[in-house]
Design an enzyme around this catalytic site. Structure first.
Site, PDB file in Angstrom:
ATOM      1  N   TYR A 193     -39.974   7.775 -36.182  1.00 32.22           N
ATOM      2  CA  TYR A 193     -39.766   9.313 -35.775  1.00 32.22           C
ATOM      3  C   TYR A 193     -40.529   9.447 -34.887  1.00 32.22           C
ATOM      4  O   TYR A 193     -41.169   9.564 -33.689  1.00 32.22           O
ATOM      5  CB  TYR A 193     -41.076   9.220 -36.878  1.00 32.22           C
ATOM      6  CG  TYR A 193     -41.138  10.943 -37.074  1.00 32.22           C
ATOM      7  CD1 TYR A 193     -40.772  12.203 -36.369  1.00 32.22           C
ATOM      8  CD2 TYR A 193     -41.403  11.612 -38.504  1.00 32.22           C
ATOM      9  CE1 TYR A 193     -41.892  13.394 -36.756  1.00 32.22           C
ATOM     10  CE2 TYR A 193     -42.072  12.781 -39.003  1.00 32.22           C
ATOM     11  CZ  TYR A 193     -42.010  13.807 -38.045  1.00 32.22           C
ATOM     12  OH  TYR A 193     -42.054  15.247 -38.346  1.00 32.22           O
TER      13      TYR A 193
ATOM     14  N   GLU B 225     -40.949  14.032 -47.711  1.00 34.36           N
ATOM     15  CA  GLU B 225     -42.186  13.543 -47.297  1.00 34.36           C
ATOM     16  C   GLU B 225     -43.542  13.861 -48.122  1.00 34.36           C
ATOM     17  O   GLU B 225     -43.167  15.390 -48.027  1.00 34.36           O
ATOM     18  CB  GLU B 225     -42.288  13.657 -45.250  1.00 34.36           C
ATOM     19  CG  GLU B 225     -43.460  13.207 -44.601  1.00 34.36           C
ATOM     20  CD  GLU B 225     -42.931  13.485 -43.216  1.00 34.36           C
ATOM     21  OE1 GLU B 225     -41.843  13.671 -41.983  1.00 34.36           O
ATOM     22  OE2 GLU B 225     -44.093  14.033 -42.609  1.00 34.36           O
TER      23      GLU B 225
ATOM     24  N   ASP C 137     -50.150  19.924 -36.539  1.00 37.23           N
ATOM     25  CA  ASP C 137     -49.495  20.738 -36.626  1.00 37.23           C
ATOM     26  C   ASP C 137     -49.974  22.009 -36.579  1.00 37.23           C
ATOM     27  O   ASP C 137     -50.767  22.107 -35.830  1.00 37.23           O
ATOM     28  CB  ASP C 137     -49.873  20.869 -38.289  1.00 37.23           C
ATOM     29  CG  ASP C 137     -49.163  19.702 -39.146  1.00 37.23           C
ATOM     30  OD1 ASP C 137     -47.861  19.080 -38.458  1.00 37.23           O
ATOM     31  OD2 ASP C 137     -50.094  18.422 -39.951  1.00 37.23           O
TER      32      ASP C 137
END
Lengths: 275, 373
Positions: free
Chosen positions: A185, A53, A64
């Site tokens: 995911y 990735e 994040d």
């Protein structure tokens, strides 16, 4: 040329036959430089990564935690653009057999190419496919808003991968499973990316629920930091995604290229043995 | 996303519930101090020669700005949803103070994210929030201002989503926030409409308000949207100039993009990276803007202009000297634009200006920037 979506599917089909699980490391493009990232991707593919990735840096990476925020801002500081990342991938595509999956926030995707004012993702997907990208993850784009992207992904053979969370109710899990190509995911925890000492108990139930709803592979990411985490997740899920923990292991060696690559390989081998 | 679905459902349910409105209206009246006056500023009008200006006095509200209209509504919603913790982002600190205030009143835990740069320039509000029992978390990532405070609040929300209510302070962010904040702030325009009809027997020729994210302007504008004869002017932060990084004039200089879960105009470079902004008013220092403002601009229903730090400071002094009212630096931008507006509108035009907050929080900044007061 094999289409990216098929390439990812093939990886998981092969793994399933041999009862193995996918190991997917995350790297930030341009940290410390694009040539270094190119070397890193090849090194990771060489020691057992099943996909890699590749993050495109963004000024406001909402999903994040501190590790990837820092990597992102360092990469932006070196002037990395989405176009440069695609070029780098095009350069190494013949040397890297594993599928490369891009992770980008939505705004850089729609500002790629000449029709910036139109907020059009088409040029990005077209060029990504040409450069050999297999999949795309856009963490700030929910499947509800992604019909256009999904169609473009199909047209260009790029797998659009969506995120499911522990808080996603069944109706959303179904929608996410339907929209995801390649794999789904699954976010192991409620929160942002970042290494954790312990994984919360959330993920197990969620992955099982998701696997009842779909036959598509489910990979788990966010917070997975140690071989022990990876082993536990690998027992239930089809793959393990590791980002911040890898970047943390590499951060001290950014200025020693060889050592940096060696550490990356060693870190991944440790995970590979566990998965 | 599930959390946004849950919030949207709860909001629409509350919106249809007369008991919710009764409770909210009672709080607005007895706790916040509504209705606020619509004050005919005759000396200011005379100083500007030509316009007849009314000020919608949101600065007189409890906590000193319009932000309490929204935080009361959202806190009542949070309580209905069973959430025990409020989080908020804040720039100038006014939304943070308003959130800390309602959290104290309803007995909720409260954490406020504030850019480190803003904690310094709005130190008084940091102390107010702490006094109210809130924790102020300085944000050191990115540009250390409102945009980054917003990032951190969203990150906290996804982490603690089960127990936490994110009390967003402007008409920005993901749906349903722009709609919800507009609904709670439109009390400003509804009152102003009634009051001006009572005072003048007619609708105003123009409305003017400052725009950062755009909540006070949206609150004033929205109830007048269908009144075609009423012009709307939003005034943004022109900072020190209109080159990239020198201002926060998103509607004037921005391009379409996606920030904080909304598609709107955004200040960004050609690769879609969000640009740094600059303004003397912390509450306007934001590279995005409410999507509905972008829509009004596109329709031509509202017009937007940028006013520099200097003009805003002059506006601040003008209002202080002519009316004895010290405005916050944010609405001072709207006052700073009045001279230009006077040249554009016919003589004796009737103008309602949204005076969104008072200037106590800014006196230090003003003292430094206007040494020759």
């Amino acid at each position: 040329m094999m289409l990216g979506t098929l390439k990812i599917r093939e990886v998981f089909a092969r793994l399933r036959q041999t009862h193995r699980k996918a190991l997917i490391p995350f790297v930030m493009a341009g940290d410390p430089s694009l040539p270094a990232t190119a070397q890193l991707i090849q090194a990771l593919a060489g020691v057992g990564a099943d996909c890699v990735e590749v993050g495109i840096p963004f000024s406001d990476p909402l999903a994040d935690g501190p590790t990837i925020q820092r990597a992102s801002s360092r990469a932006l500081g070196t002037g990395v653009t989405p176009a440069a990342v695609l070029k780098m991938i095009a350069r190494i595509k013949r040397r890297v057999a594993v599928p490369l999956i891009l992770l980008s926030y939505w705004n850089p995707v729609v500002h790629y190419g000449s029709r910036r004012a139109a907020c059009d993702p088409a040029p990005f997907l077209r060029d990504a496919a040409r450069c050999g990208v297999s999949g795309l993850i856009v963490p700030d784009l929910p499947p509800d808003e992604a019909d256009g992207l999904h169609d473009l992904g199909r047209r260009h053979g790029i797998a659009t991968i969506f995120l499911a969370a522990p808080t996603s109710p069944a109706y959303r899990l179904r929608r996410i499973a339907r929209a995801s190509e390649g794999f789904i995911y699954y976010v192991s925890l409620t929160g942002t990316t970042g290494a954790r000492r312990q994984l919360p108990p959330d993920w197990l139930h969620g992955v099982r629920e998701l696997k009842l709803l779909t036959t598509k592979p489910v990979c788990v990411g966010f917070g997975i930091s140690t071989p022990a985490h990876a082993r536990a997740v690998g027992r239930v899920a089809d793959g393990v995604i590791v980002g911040s923990a890898l970047l943390n292991a590499l951060e001290p060696f950014r200025n020693q290229r060889r050592r940096w690559l060696r550490e990356a390989a060693a870190f991944l081998r440790g995970l590979r043995r566990a998965v | 996303m599930a959390a946004l679905d849950e919030l949207e459902t709860a909001f629409h349910k509350a919106r249809r519930d007369p008991a919710f409105h009764d409770t909210l209206n009672a709080y607005l009246r007895h706790y916040a101090g509504r209705p606020t006056p619509l004050y005919g500023a005759t000396r200011l009008s005379r100083a500007l020669g030509g316009l007849r200006i009314y000020l919608k006095r949101e600065d007189l509200l409890h906590t000193g700005a319009h932000k309490i209209n929204n935080t009361l509504g959202q806190a009542l919603l949070a309580v209905r949803m069973g959430k025990r913790r409020l989080i908020a982002e804040t720039g100038a600190g006014q939304h943070g103070v308003a959130t800390a205030t309602v959290a104290a009143h309803f007995g909720l835990q409260c954490d406020v994210f504030m850019g480190e740069k803003d904690t310094k320039r709005q130190a008084l509000n940091v102390f107010r929030m702490q006094l109210l029992g809130a924790r102020v978390i300085p944000v050191t990532s990115g540009t250390k201002t409102l945009k980054d405070a917003c990032n951190e609040a969203l990150r906290d929300w996804v982490t603690n989503v089960r127990t936490t209510y994110y009390c967003l302070g402007s008409v920005v962010g993901p749906h349903p926030y722009p709609l919800m904040v507009r609904e709670f702030q439109s009390v400003i325009g509804k009152e102003a409409r009634r009051q001006i009809l009572q005072a003048e027997g007619r609708l105003p020729d123009a409305l003017i308000a400052c725009v950062g994210g755009g909540s006070n302007a949206m609150g004033l504008f929205h109830p007048f949207v269908k009144d075609r004869g009423v012009r709307m002017i939003g005034v943004e932060a022109g900072g020190t100039g209109l080159r990239p990084g020198e201002h926060a004039a998103t509607l004037v200089k921005g391009t379409p993009g996606v920030l904080h879960g909304a598609r709107s105009l955004v200040l960004q470079d050609r690769h879609g990276q969000i640009l740094e902004t600059r303004s003397i008013a912390a509450g306007l220092d934001y590279p995005g803007v409410g999507p509905e403002h972008a829509f009004y601009r596109q329709l031509g229903r509202a017009r937007y202009a940028a006013v520099s730090d200097r003009l805003a400071l002059e506006g601040c002094r003008l209002l202080a000297r002519t009316e004895g009212i010290i405005p916050a630096l944010e609405p001072a931008h709207a006052i700073g634009y009045l001279k230009q507006l006077a040249n554009r509108l016919p003589k004796h035009s009737l103008v309602v200006l949204g005076l969104s907050g008072r200037g106590d929080k800014d006196v230090e900044t003003i003292a430094r920037a206007l040494p020759d007061v």
